[in-house]
Design an enzyme around this catalytic site. Structure first.
Site, PDB file in Angstrom:
ATOM      1  N   ALA A   1      -6.593   4.399   0.585  1.00  0.00           N
ATOM      2  CA  ALA A   1      -6.847   5.486   1.539  1.00  0.00           C
ATOM      3  C   ALA A   1      -8.211   6.130   1.334  1.00  0.00           C
ATOM      4  O   ALA A   1      -8.575   7.054   2.070  1.00  0.00           O
ATOM      5  CB  ALA A   1      -5.749   6.545   1.413  1.00  0.00           C
TER       6      ALA A   1
ATOM      7  N   VAL B   1       0.850  -1.203   0.000  1.00  0.00           N
ATOM      8  CA  VAL B   1       0.000   0.000   0.000  1.00  0.00           C
ATOM      9  C   VAL B   1       0.882   1.248   0.000  1.00  0.00           C
ATOM     10  O   VAL B   1       0.410   2.344   0.312  1.00  0.00           O
ATOM     11  CB  VAL B   1      -0.959   0.026   1.223  1.00  0.00           C
ATOM     12  CG1 VAL B   1      -2.072  -0.991   1.055  1.00  0.00           C
ATOM     13  CG2 VAL B   1      -0.216  -0.196   2.534  1.00  0.00           C
ATOM     14  N   ALA B   2       2.175   1.079  -0.357  1.00  0.00           N
ATOM     15  CA  ALA B   2       3.116   2.209  -0.339  1.00  0.00           C
ATOM     16  C   ALA B   2       3.146   2.873  -1.710  1.00  0.00           C
ATOM     17  O   ALA B   2       2.304   3.728  -2.007  1.00  0.00           O
ATOM     18  CB  ALA B   2       4.489   1.710   0.097  1.00  0.00           C
ATOM     19  N   ARG B   3       4.073   2.462  -2.545  1.00  0.00           N
ATOM     20  CA  ARG B   3       4.155   2.903  -3.933  1.00  0.00           C
ATOM     21  C   ARG B   3       4.710   1.739  -4.755  1.00  0.00           C
ATOM     22  O   ARG B   3       5.540   0.963  -4.259  1.00  0.00           O
ATOM     23  CB  ARG B   3       5.111   4.099  -4.084  1.00  0.00           C
ATOM     24  CG  ARG B   3       4.533   5.437  -3.637  1.00  0.00           C
ATOM     25  CD  ARG B   3       3.429   5.938  -4.563  1.00  0.00           C
ATOM     26  NE  ARG B   3       2.910   7.245  -4.163  1.00  0.00           N
ATOM     27  CZ  ARG B   3       1.881   7.431  -3.340  1.00  0.00           C
ATOM     28  NH1 ARG B   3       1.257   6.393  -2.809  1.00  0.00           N
ATOM     29  NH2 ARG B   3       1.461   8.663  -3.055  1.00  0.00           N
TER      30      ARG B   3
ATOM     31  N   GLU C   1       0.605   3.028 -13.373  1.00  0.00           N
ATOM     32  CA  GLU C   1      -0.813   3.110 -13.007  1.00  0.00           C
ATOM     33  C   GLU C   1      -1.561   3.942 -14.042  1.00  0.00           C
ATOM     34  O   GLU C   1      -1.015   4.974 -14.469  1.00  0.00           O
ATOM     35  CB  GLU C   1      -0.958   3.739 -11.618  1.00  0.00           C
ATOM     36  CG  GLU C   1      -0.377   2.856 -10.533  1.00  0.00           C
ATOM     37  CD  GLU C   1      -0.501   3.443  -9.119  1.00  0.00           C
ATOM     38  OE1 GLU C   1      -1.179   4.475  -8.960  1.00  0.00           O
ATOM     39  OE2 GLU C   1       0.085   2.863  -8.206  1.00  0.00           O
TER      40      GLU C   1
ATOM     41  N   HIS D   1      -5.244   1.690  -6.513  1.00  0.00           N
ATOM     42  CA  HIS D   1      -4.644   2.781  -5.715  1.00  0.00           C
ATOM     43  C   HIS D   1      -5.743   3.570  -4.977  1.00  0.00           C
ATOM     44  O   HIS D   1      -5.904   4.782  -5.185  1.00  0.00           O
ATOM     45  CB  HIS D   1      -3.798   3.720  -6.581  1.00  0.00           C
ATOM     46  CG  HIS D   1      -2.851   4.553  -5.764  1.00  0.00           C
ATOM     47  ND1 HIS D   1      -1.686   5.068  -6.250  1.00  0.00           N
ATOM     48  CD2 HIS D   1      -2.911   4.945  -4.456  1.00  0.00           C
ATOM     49  CE1 HIS D   1      -1.072   5.769  -5.304  1.00  0.00           C
ATOM     50  NE2 HIS D   1      -1.801   5.712  -4.196  1.00  0.00           N
TER      51      HIS D   1
ATOM     52  N   ASP E   1      -2.061  -2.464  -4.047  1.00  0.00           N
ATOM     53  CA  ASP E   1      -2.867  -1.264  -4.283  1.00  0.00           C
ATOM     54  C   ASP E   1      -2.138  -0.298  -5.215  1.00  0.00           C
ATOM     55  O   ASP E   1      -2.745   0.616  -5.741  1.00  0.00           O
ATOM     56  CB  ASP E   1      -3.155  -0.575  -2.936  1.00  0.00           C
ATOM     57  CG  ASP E   1      -4.116   0.595  -3.074  1.00  0.00           C
ATOM     58  OD1 ASP E   1      -5.203   0.393  -3.652  1.00  0.00           O
ATOM     59  OD2 ASP E   1      -3.787   1.707  -2.614  1.00  0.00           O
TER      60      ASP E   1
HETATM   61  P1  NAD Z   1       5.134   8.848   7.183  1.00  0.00           P
HETATM   62  O1  NAD Z   1       6.119   9.877   6.744  1.00  0.00           O
HETATM   63  O2  NAD Z   1       4.257   9.110   8.356  1.00  0.00           O
HETATM   64  O3  NAD Z   1       5.882   7.474   7.471  1.00  0.00           O
HETATM   65  C1  NAD Z   1       6.832   6.894   6.616  1.00  0.00           C
HETATM   66  C2  NAD Z   1       7.648   5.925   7.441  1.00  0.00           C
HETATM   67  O4  NAD Z   1       8.542   5.232   6.563  1.00  0.00           O
HETATM   68  C3  NAD Z   1       8.482   6.621   8.521  1.00  0.00           C
HETATM   69  O5  NAD Z   1       8.388   5.909   9.712  1.00  0.00           O
HETATM   70  C4  NAD Z   1       9.893   6.540   7.940  1.00  0.00           C
HETATM   71  O6  NAD Z   1      10.868   6.498   8.952  1.00  0.00           O
HETATM   72  C5  NAD Z   1       9.818   5.221   7.193  1.00  0.00           C
HETATM   73  N1  NAD Z   1      10.879   5.075   6.208  1.00  0.00           N
HETATM   74  C6  NAD Z   1      11.278   5.977   5.294  1.00  0.00           C
HETATM   75  N2  NAD Z   1      12.315   5.473   4.585  1.00  0.00           N
HETATM   76  C7  NAD Z   1      12.553   4.232   5.071  1.00  0.00           C
HETATM   77  C8  NAD Z   1      13.480   3.207   4.759  1.00  0.00           C
HETATM   78  N3  NAD Z   1      14.411   3.387   3.814  1.00  0.00           N
HETATM   79  N4  NAD Z   1      13.414   2.050   5.474  1.00  0.00           N
HETATM   80  C9  NAD Z   1      12.475   1.875   6.435  1.00  0.00           C
HETATM   81  N5  NAD Z   1      11.590   2.807   6.786  1.00  0.00           N
HETATM   82  C10 NAD Z   1      11.627   3.970   6.105  1.00  0.00           C
HETATM   83  O7  NAD Z   1       4.243   8.561   5.877  1.00  0.00           O
HETATM   84  P2  NAD Z   1       2.877   7.724   5.845  1.00  0.00           P
HETATM   85  O8  NAD Z   1       1.708   8.632   5.979  1.00  0.00           O
HETATM   86  O9  NAD Z   1       3.005   6.568   6.765  1.00  0.00           O
HETATM   87  O10 NAD Z   1       2.878   7.236   4.329  1.00  0.00           O
HETATM   88  C11 NAD Z   1       3.946   6.427   3.853  1.00  0.00           C
HETATM   89  C12 NAD Z   1       3.823   6.284   2.356  1.00  0.00           C
HETATM   90  O11 NAD Z   1       2.708   5.451   2.054  1.00  0.00           O
HETATM   91  C13 NAD Z   1       3.559   7.590   1.611  1.00  0.00           C
HETATM   92  O12 NAD Z   1       4.755   8.273   1.309  1.00  0.00           O
HETATM   93  C14 NAD Z   1       2.837   7.140   0.371  1.00  0.00           C
HETATM   94  O13 NAD Z   1       3.758   6.896  -0.671  1.00  0.00           O
HETATM   95  C15 NAD Z   1       2.178   5.831   0.790  1.00  0.00           C
HETATM   96  N6  NAD Z   1       0.714   5.977   0.923  1.00  0.00           N
HETATM   97  C16 NAD Z   1      -0.080   5.247   0.118  1.00  0.00           C
HETATM   98  C17 NAD Z   1      -1.459   5.357   0.229  1.00  0.00           C
HETATM   99  C18 NAD Z   1      -2.371   4.557  -0.659  1.00  0.00           C
HETATM  100  O14 NAD Z   1      -3.474   4.994  -0.950  1.00  0.00           O
HETATM  101  N7  NAD Z   1      -1.987   3.386  -1.080  1.00  0.00           N
HETATM  102  C19 NAD Z   1      -2.022   6.242   1.170  1.00  0.00           C
HETATM  103  C20 NAD Z   1      -1.175   6.968   1.995  1.00  0.00           C
HETATM  104  C21 NAD Z   1       0.202   6.824   1.867  1.00  0.00           C
END
Ligand code: NAD
Length: 313
Positions: A282, A229-231, A260, A279, A255
């Protein structure tokens, strides 16, 4: 930063009707004298704006003081160019933990309880029961959540609520409530080794691009599932297809994708134990309200001469 007018870009329509945010934020910022208006990213439309709330980047935004991404990820934005142009960039981190946490819980339950198979059978009006050993229960299983920010914490809360034991991975392996063991990113392969579900919740950065590739997939159990669910770019997608084809892992719930929308000829559509979602992990009807809450606080702070919240550039 001077803030007289905020534009809400039409690109947010992919997630909620722009007018909802214009009205909500307009009401909330009325007293502060900040005007909120719908815009389309064109230079003419942006002429009177100091800031914009948007899903996508447009060149006209390089002339603004502030750009706010309605997503947590800011990988769509040219961060270096915004920095050079002196434009503040903020994101919506912190508002997605509940929605994405529930989506991940849904994926976990669907895969274990075989709900995705019943939904597929239903489209063909077919009464297909699973084999006696296909369905299982998740309590007591282990998940590994990679990235313990807003998203990761929401996911940890839902999965521990379902009775899973949860490990985590982050750059700085500080303890985290609900998480048994927190591994540093360098120990990723060890961390995923005994997890039934590996869940990706990190931003896409130079350090996380391709974080999960052939070796990490090989380190997972052959009865384990990858949930992304990240990228899309956090996973080497061709390595994932190969691992699924060779039964190196049991399946996945995805997701997000390298491209995309996911192209119609992608093999990922056709695996029995892969759930594809567009995607939208959220998505919630309250999304615009949550974005408005973040922005209200930012407008207040800017009025006090401070930085807006969640500033990343
Ligand atoms: P956030 O900034 O609150 O948390 C990101 C976390 O990832 C932090 O704890 C950070 O320390 C950690 N991190 C960064 N680089 C890292 C690495 N190399 N190794 C391990 N951990 C690492 O952001 P968030 O709100 O939790 O969102 C994270 C990501 O999820 C967003 O950047 C976005 O790309 C993705 N996202 C996707 C959806 C979706 O609809 N699928 C929705 C929201 C966010």
């Amino acid at each position: 930063m001077r803030l007289d007018r905020i534009g809400v870009d039409e690109s947010v329509a992919a997630v909620f009707p722009p007018g909802r945010l214009v009205d909500r934020l307009g009401d909330a910022t009325d007293e502060s004298g900040v005007d909120v208006t719908a815009v389309d990213g064109s230079p003419e439309g942006m002429a009177d704006c100091d800031a914009v709330v948007t899903l996508e980047h447009h060149e006209a935004y390089l002339d603004l003081s502030w750009v706010h991404s309605i997503q947590a990820g800011v990988d769509r934005f040219p961060r270096d160019r915004l920095r050079e142009a002196g434009v503040a960039l903020t994101n919506s981190t912190g508002i997605h933990g509940d929605a994405v946490g529930e989506t991940v819980a849904g994926f976990v339950l669907a895969l274990a309880r075989r709900i995705h198979e019943y939904a597929a059978s239903q489209t063909a009006n077919e009464w297909n029961r699973p084999d006696w050993d296909e369905a299982w229960t998740v309590a007591g299983e282990r998940a590994c959540v990679i990235g313990l920010g807003g998203l990761g914490r929401g996911i940890v809360g839902r999965l521990t609520g379902l009775g899973l034991d949860v490990d985590g991975v982050r750059r700085d392996p500080l303890p985290e409530p609900g998480v048994d063991r927190v591994y540093p990113t360098g120990d990723l392969r060890e961390a995923v080794g005994d997890a039934r579900f590996v869940v990706l919740a990190v931003p896409l950065t130079d350090a996380t691009r391709g974080l999960v590739g052939r070796d990490e997939l090989a380190a997972m159990d052959d009865d384990a599932y990858l949930i992304n669910v990240a990228r899309g770019g956090v996973v080497d997608q061709s390595a994932l297809v190969a691992a699924l084809r060779d039964d190196e892992i049991a399946g996945a719930a995805l997701d997000v994708f390298e491209t995309e929308p996911l192209p119609a000829d992608s093999p990922l559509w056709d695996f029995e134990d892969v759930i594809v979602s567009p995607h939208c992990a959220a998505y919630t009807r309250d999304y615009y309200r949550h974005v408005a809450t973040v922005l209200e606080e930012s407008v207040r702070r800017v009025g006090d001469g401070e930085d807006p919240v969640n500033r990343v550039v």
